[in-house]
Scaffold this motif. Structure first.
Motif, PDB file in Angstrom:
ATOM      1  N   HIS A  89      25.644 -32.506 -52.137  1.00 25.72           N
ATOM      2  CA  HIS A  89      24.544 -31.252 -52.036  1.00 25.72           C
ATOM      3  C   HIS A  89      23.444 -30.999 -50.690  1.00 25.72           C
ATOM      4  CE1 HIS A  89      21.788 -33.675 -54.421  1.00 25.72           C
ATOM      5  NE2 HIS A  89      22.128 -33.754 -54.701  1.00 25.72           N
ATOM      6  N   SER A  94      16.157 -36.724 -46.308  1.00 24.16           N
ATOM      7  CA  SER A  94      15.053 -36.693 -46.894  1.00 24.16           C
ATOM      8  C   SER A  94      14.436 -35.203 -48.098  1.00 24.16           C
ATOM      9  CB  SER A  94      13.621 -36.312 -45.170  1.00 24.16           C
ATOM     10  OG  SER A  94      14.562 -34.665 -45.373  1.00 24.16           O
ATOM     11  N   ASP A  95      15.196 -34.871 -48.143  1.00 22.59           N
ATOM     12  CA  ASP A  95      15.551 -33.158 -49.503  1.00 22.59           C
ATOM     13  C   ASP A  95      15.227 -34.028 -50.985  1.00 22.59           C
ATOM     14  OD1 ASP A  95      16.321 -31.805 -47.177  1.00 22.59           O
ATOM     15  OD2 ASP A  95      18.595 -32.163 -48.033  1.00 22.59           O
ATOM     16  N   ARG A  96      14.315 -33.128 -51.644  1.00 22.89           N
ATOM     17  CA  ARG A  96      13.827 -33.409 -52.876  1.00 22.89           C
ATOM     18  C   ARG A  96      14.932 -32.774 -53.621  1.00 22.89           C
ATOM     19  NH1 ARG A  96       8.197 -31.828 -53.414  1.00 22.89           N
ATOM     20  NH2 ARG A  96       8.455 -33.594 -55.131  1.00 22.89           N
ATOM     21  N   VAL A  97      15.797 -34.219 -54.019  1.00 23.54           N
ATOM     22  CA  VAL A  97      16.577 -33.413 -55.214  1.00 23.54           C
ATOM     23  C   VAL A  97      15.433 -33.067 -56.496  1.00 23.54           C
ATOM     24  CG1 VAL A  97      18.855 -33.955 -56.766  1.00 23.54           C
ATOM     25  CG2 VAL A  97      18.371 -34.144 -54.218  1.00 23.54           C
ATOM     26  N   HIS A  98      15.618 -32.162 -57.601  1.00 27.49           N
ATOM     27  CA  HIS A  98      15.498 -31.756 -58.462  1.00 27.49           C
ATOM     28  C   HIS A  98      15.794 -31.635 -59.435  1.00 27.49           C
ATOM     29  CE1 HIS A  98      10.904 -30.343 -56.326  1.00 27.49           C
ATOM     30  NE2 HIS A  98      11.224 -30.231 -55.796  1.00 27.49           N
ATOM     31  N   ARG A  99      17.101 -30.927 -59.315  1.00 27.26           N
ATOM     32  CA  ARG A  99      18.098 -31.482 -60.640  1.00 27.26           C
ATOM     33  C   ARG A  99      19.055 -31.618 -60.216  1.00 27.26           C
ATOM     34  NH1 ARG A  99      18.023 -29.188 -66.113  1.00 27.26           N
ATOM     35  NH2 ARG A  99      16.186 -29.502 -66.002  1.00 27.26           N
ATOM     36  N   SER A 100      20.300 -32.991 -60.652  1.00 27.03           N
ATOM     37  CA  SER A 100      21.382 -32.737 -60.205  1.00 27.03           C
ATOM     38  C   SER A 100      22.177 -32.775 -61.435  1.00 27.03           C
ATOM     39  CB  SER A 100      20.950 -34.006 -59.282  1.00 27.03           C
ATOM     40  OG  SER A 100      22.220 -34.154 -58.899  1.00 27.03           O
ATOM     41  N   GLU A 101      22.847 -32.082 -61.633  1.00 23.15           N
ATOM     42  CA  GLU A 101      23.889 -31.943 -62.646  1.00 23.15           C
ATOM     43  C   GLU A 101      25.515 -31.882 -62.679  1.00 23.15           C
ATOM     44  OE1 GLU A 101      20.538 -29.143 -65.585  1.00 23.15           O
ATOM     45  OE2 GLU A 101      22.603 -28.595 -64.642  1.00 23.15           O
ATOM     46  N   ARG A 102      25.643 -31.573 -61.206  1.00 21.23           N
ATOM     47  CA  ARG A 102      27.060 -31.342 -60.660  1.00 21.23           C
ATOM     48  C   ARG A 102      27.284 -33.092 -60.954  1.00 21.23           C
ATOM     49  NH1 ARG A 102      26.353 -28.539 -56.247  1.00 21.23           N
ATOM     50  NH2 ARG A 102      28.453 -27.712 -56.098  1.00 21.23           N
TER      51      ARG A 102
ATOM     52  N   ASN B   2      15.635 -37.760 -57.072  1.00 23.97           N
ATOM     53  CA  ASN B   2      14.764 -38.759 -55.892  1.00 23.97           C
ATOM     54  C   ASN B   2      13.124 -39.062 -56.492  1.00 23.97           C
ATOM     55  OD1 ASN B   2      11.817 -38.334 -53.878  1.00 23.97           O
ATOM     56  ND2 ASN B   2      13.414 -37.090 -53.019  1.00 23.97           N
ATOM     57  N   ASN B   4      10.124 -39.099 -55.762  1.00 23.58           N
ATOM     58  CA  ASN B   4       8.936 -38.645 -55.737  1.00 23.58           C
ATOM     59  C   ASN B   4       9.032 -37.627 -56.654  1.00 23.58           C
ATOM     60  OD1 ASN B   4       8.487 -40.225 -52.852  1.00 23.58           O
ATOM     61  ND2 ASN B   4       9.529 -38.506 -52.563  1.00 23.58           N
ATOM     62  N   CYS B   5       9.874 -36.917 -57.407  1.00 23.49           N
ATOM     63  CA  CYS B   5      10.137 -35.629 -58.510  1.00 23.49           C
ATOM     64  C   CYS B   5       9.416 -36.374 -60.063  1.00 23.49           C
ATOM     65  CB  CYS B   5      12.240 -35.516 -58.060  1.00 23.49           C
ATOM     66  SG  CYS B   5      11.993 -34.137 -59.608  1.00 23.49           S
ATOM     67  N   ASP B  33      22.261 -27.489 -59.208  1.00 24.47           N
ATOM     68  CA  ASP B  33      21.550 -28.731 -58.657  1.00 24.47           C
ATOM     69  C   ASP B  33      20.516 -27.904 -57.828  1.00 24.47           C
ATOM     70  OD1 ASP B  33      23.358 -30.734 -59.254  1.00 24.47           O
ATOM     71  OD2 ASP B  33      24.550 -30.894 -57.150  1.00 24.47           O
ATOM     72  N   ILE B  34      19.171 -28.908 -58.018  1.00 19.96           N
ATOM     73  CA  ILE B  34      17.708 -28.248 -57.204  1.00 19.96           C
ATOM     74  C   ILE B  34      17.704 -28.442 -56.113  1.00 19.96           C
ATOM     75  CG2 ILE B  34      16.138 -26.822 -57.263  1.00 19.96           C
ATOM     76  CD1 ILE B  34      17.075 -26.214 -59.919  1.00 19.96           C
ATOM     77  N   VAL B  35      17.534 -28.395 -55.045  1.00 19.84           N
ATOM     78  CA  VAL B  35      17.436 -29.263 -53.859  1.00 19.84           C
ATOM     79  C   VAL B  35      16.153 -28.574 -53.131  1.00 19.84           C
ATOM     80  CG1 VAL B  35      18.020 -30.810 -52.029  1.00 19.84           C
ATOM     81  CG2 VAL B  35      19.169 -30.073 -53.602  1.00 19.84           C
ATOM     82  N   GLU B  36      14.982 -29.198 -52.113  1.00 14.84           N
ATOM     83  CA  GLU B  36      13.781 -29.001 -51.706  1.00 14.84           C
ATOM     84  C   GLU B  36      13.892 -29.295 -50.511  1.00 14.84           C
ATOM     85  OE1 GLU B  36      10.290 -29.077 -54.014  1.00 14.84           O
ATOM     86  OE2 GLU B  36       9.481 -28.541 -52.305  1.00 14.84           O
ATOM     87  N   ASN B  37      14.160 -28.791 -49.009  1.00 12.73           N
ATOM     88  CA  ASN B  37      14.009 -29.285 -48.022  1.00 12.73           C
ATOM     89  C   ASN B  37      12.316 -29.016 -47.426  1.00 12.73           C
ATOM     90  OD1 ASN B  37      14.745 -26.869 -46.766  1.00 12.73           O
ATOM     91  ND2 ASN B  37      16.491 -27.322 -46.068  1.00 12.73           N
TER      92      ASN B  37
END
Lengths: 153, 136
Positions: A89, A94-102, B2, B4-5, B33-37
């Motif tokens: 995804h 540098s992207d922060r992954v908060h949730r990774s279910e897929r 991540n 940091n999370c 999926d939740i991704v932050e940039n």
């Protein structure tokens, strides 16, 4: 730092053993997943339905988010293989992954084709993340009566 | 995941884990999926086999709700026989509490090959910036 419930390898072993179990419970139907095939580099197994219609078998595979160019369908030695890869995804580290279910990475499902199925007749299409494969049933040889030669004398 | 999370941050985003039914009704939560940039928070939901017209996305007071229905196609008069039955059909619903740092008016969605991408831009105040040190 989040600790995963199980290391990735253990999940893979778990899925493999489930596939093996399914194969061993159901024996060898016309369509069967090859449990041994899943010990390959596949990272995930798409959910599939196999439906028997009057004149054909249909395989429906949920592969959302996969580019059609990353899907491969192959027939070899009476086996049909759906394989491909789903890209991650995030392209950026540098992207922060908060949730990774897929699941992403390589996927693979293998099926035994019904006896007599002609690979040339198999059709496939891809819509809204679902791959549909149509396998016409082999046409049975027309019933006929066989004359009996009678020898006399 | 991540490094940091923290778990608290994760919980802040999603109110219900995927593949768990909502109370009382048989509703599924699509895998997400939740991704932050630097500029956006992006949610990607797997909704295979659903036409974009059958998906609704609502944003009310910081809570984003995605609903969809997936029906089995009934083609032909003969009842098909299932040799294998793994795919999920029915109602899908999932809610997400978005952080105050996103601009609700700028949320965009697009549907591609069975995955729904919802992009919420961060407010200017929330974007990371580098502060220059003034010279003497």
């Amino acid at each position: 730092m989040l600790t995963p419930l199980l290391p990735a390898n253990d999940w893979r072993n778990f899925e493999t053993s489930v596939n093996d179990l399914v194969s061993s419970v159901f024996g060898k139907p016309i369509f069967s997943d090859r449990g041994t095939a899943s010990t390959s580099a596949a990272a995930w197994w798409p959910r599939i339905d196999v439906v028997e219609q009057e004149n054909a078998y249909e395989i429906h595979a949920d592969i959302p988010g996969v580019e059609p160019s990353n899907v491969k369908l192959a027939v070899d030695g009476g086996k049909l293989t759906i394989s491909g890869e789903r890209n991650s995804h995030s392209e950026n580290n540098s992207d922060r992954v908060h949730r990774s279910e897929r699941s992403y990475g390589k996927f693979l499902r293998t099926f035994s084709l019904p006896e007599g199925a002609n690979p040339e007749d198999i059709k496939a299409d891809f819509k809204h993340g679902v791959l549909t494969v149509n396998i016409p049933k082999p046409t049975a040889a027309a019933a006929r009566e066989i004359a009996i030669n009678v020898s006399e004398g | 995941m991540n490094a940091n999370c923290t778990p608290t941050q994760v919980r802040r985003y999603a109110t219900r884990p995927h593949n768990q039914p909502a109370p009382a009704t048989r509703t599924y939560g699509p895998a997400t999926d939740i991704v932050e940039n630097d500029n956006n928070v992006t949610l990607i939901l797997d909704l295979p086999g659903i036409a974009p017209a059958d998906i609704s996305i609502k944003m009310v007071e910081g809570v984003l709700t995605v609903k969809a229905r997936r029906e089995r196609s009934k083609d032909g008069e003969n009842k098909p026989r299932f040799v294998r039955h793994e795919r999920i059909f029915g109602d899908f619903e999932r809610t997400f509490r978005l952080p105050r740092t996103v601009d609700a008016t700028g949320i965009k969605a697009r549907f591609k090959h069975g995955s729904l991408h919802i992009t919420a831009p961060k407010t200017d105040q929330a974007k990371a910036r580098t502060i220059e040190i003034a010279g003497e």
